[in-house]
Each structure stands twice: as structure tokens, then as C-alpha cells.
Design a protein around this motif. Sequence first.
Motif, mmCIF file in Angstrom:
data_model
loop_
_atom_site.group_PDB
_atom_site.id
_atom_site.type_symbol
_atom_site.label_atom_id
_atom_site.label_comp_id
_atom_site.label_asym_id
_atom_site.label_seq_id
_atom_site.Cartn_x
_atom_site.Cartn_y
_atom_site.Cartn_z
ATOM 1 N N LEU A 1 -13.134 18.599 -45.912
ATOM 2 C CA LEU A 1 -12.708 18.259 -47.273
ATOM 3 C C LEU A 1 -11.207 18.490 -47.443
ATOM 4 N N SER B 1 -20.965 24.469 -52.878
ATOM 5 C CA SER B 1 -20.495 25.153 -51.675
ATOM 6 C C SER B 1 -21.077 26.557 -51.580
ATOM 7 N N ARG C 1 -10.338 21.793 -57.450
ATOM 8 C CA ARG C 1 -11.777 22.067 -57.358
ATOM 9 C C ARG C 1 -12.026 23.545 -57.126
ATOM 10 N N VAL D 1 -16.352 11.178 -51.367
ATOM 11 C CA VAL D 1 -15.924 11.961 -52.528
ATOM 12 C C VAL D 1 -15.426 11.033 -53.628
ATOM 13 N N PHE E 1 -19.385 18.891 -56.227
ATOM 14 C CA PHE E 1 -19.362 19.787 -55.071
ATOM 15 C C PHE E 1 -20.281 20.996 -55.248
ATOM 16 N N PRO F 1 -15.953 23.066 -45.419
ATOM 17 C CA PRO F 1 -14.886 22.543 -46.275
ATOM 18 C C PRO F 1 -13.598 22.149 -45.540
ATOM 19 N N LEU G 1 -14.290 26.195 -55.183
ATOM 20 C CA LEU G 1 -15.132 26.216 -53.980
ATOM 21 C C LEU G 1 -15.223 27.624 -53.414
#
Length: 185
Positions: A119, A160, A128, A103, A158, A116, A130
Motif C-alpha cells: 500500500l 488492518s 489513512r 484502492v 481499509f 501494508p 492503519l
Amino acid sequence: MAHELRGRKVAILAADGVERVELEQPRGALHGAGAETEVLSIHPGEIQARQWDLDSAGTFPVDRLVSDASADDYDALLLPGGTMNPDQLRVNEDAVGFVKTFVDSGKPVATICHGPWTLVEADVVRGRRLTSWPSIRTDLRHAGAEVVDEEVVIDGQFTSSRSPADLPAFCAAIVEQFAHAGRPV
């Protein structure tokens, strides 16, 4: 458009319990676009796949240990879901370190379903936008992410999606995002 990812190499980070279709379908889309992929994991050999977390769904061969991999070797990262898969990755120092380094490199990262979680553990979702499987959305919010309920969400590096139901849109989005991403030097 069949070769928009020619010359690109994508790391797929997964462990036992990976949701089969969330690894298999995106990998197929990436290969169809000309990308090379490698399955990275926390142990050698094969990883056990699942269907809806409950049923055994075969295995995938591990190409490389994440402890032996470098983010510099890849142009993009895919984090498939399944409940058990990211739950194992997020407690593995090498996996979390690889994700954080990846990242930090600015290269594209795609994740679906429970993916995730890794993450979150790498502390890279703050600020972020998501989406994910509903049961981990609270974890994402607590880690500072803006969580939405949409088929595909693209926020900078990103991409998702929520679940296997989103795979057609997710696969198309990751091919496009990986193709348009510059290669950091």
C-alpha cells in the motif's frame, strides 16, 4: 451468518515468503462466510509460505497472475504479510498497479503485518489510519498514514491488523467489512 459473503469474490495478493497463517486463516474465514477467493501472484505455479519468516511452511497454488487480473473481477482484496512477500510485491509493477487500481475503486482492502508495504508503494495510505507490524510503522508514517498500535483498525475501505496474534479479530473484522461494503458500479 454463514453465507454473508456468498457471491463475493476476494483477491488474495501474495508472493513467495507469505506468512502461512496470515493467508490461510483469513481465507478460511472468507470461505466459511461463503466467499470465493483467488490467490494472485507475480509468478505462476506455487508460492512458498513461511512461518515467522524463518521456517518453510509449504506452498499455496497460484490461481492467477496479477498481470492478468483486473480489479473489476473482485469485490475485495486481502494483502497478507510475512517480510519477504510484500517486499517482492512492492517492487513488481503489476502488483503495485493492481493495488493502486483496487484502492482507487473504493472496494474494501484488508492487510495484516507487513502487508501494508505494498500500500505504501502504491501511494494510497496518505491520510489513512492503519496499524501494522512494528518495523514498518515508520514507512507508513513517512507515506502519510496515521499509525496506531491496535488489534484491528478500520478506516473507510481499509482494515488492518498487526500480527498473527490478531488473526481472530482480523478475520471477524474482514468478513464483516467485506459483507457490508457496497459493490461499486
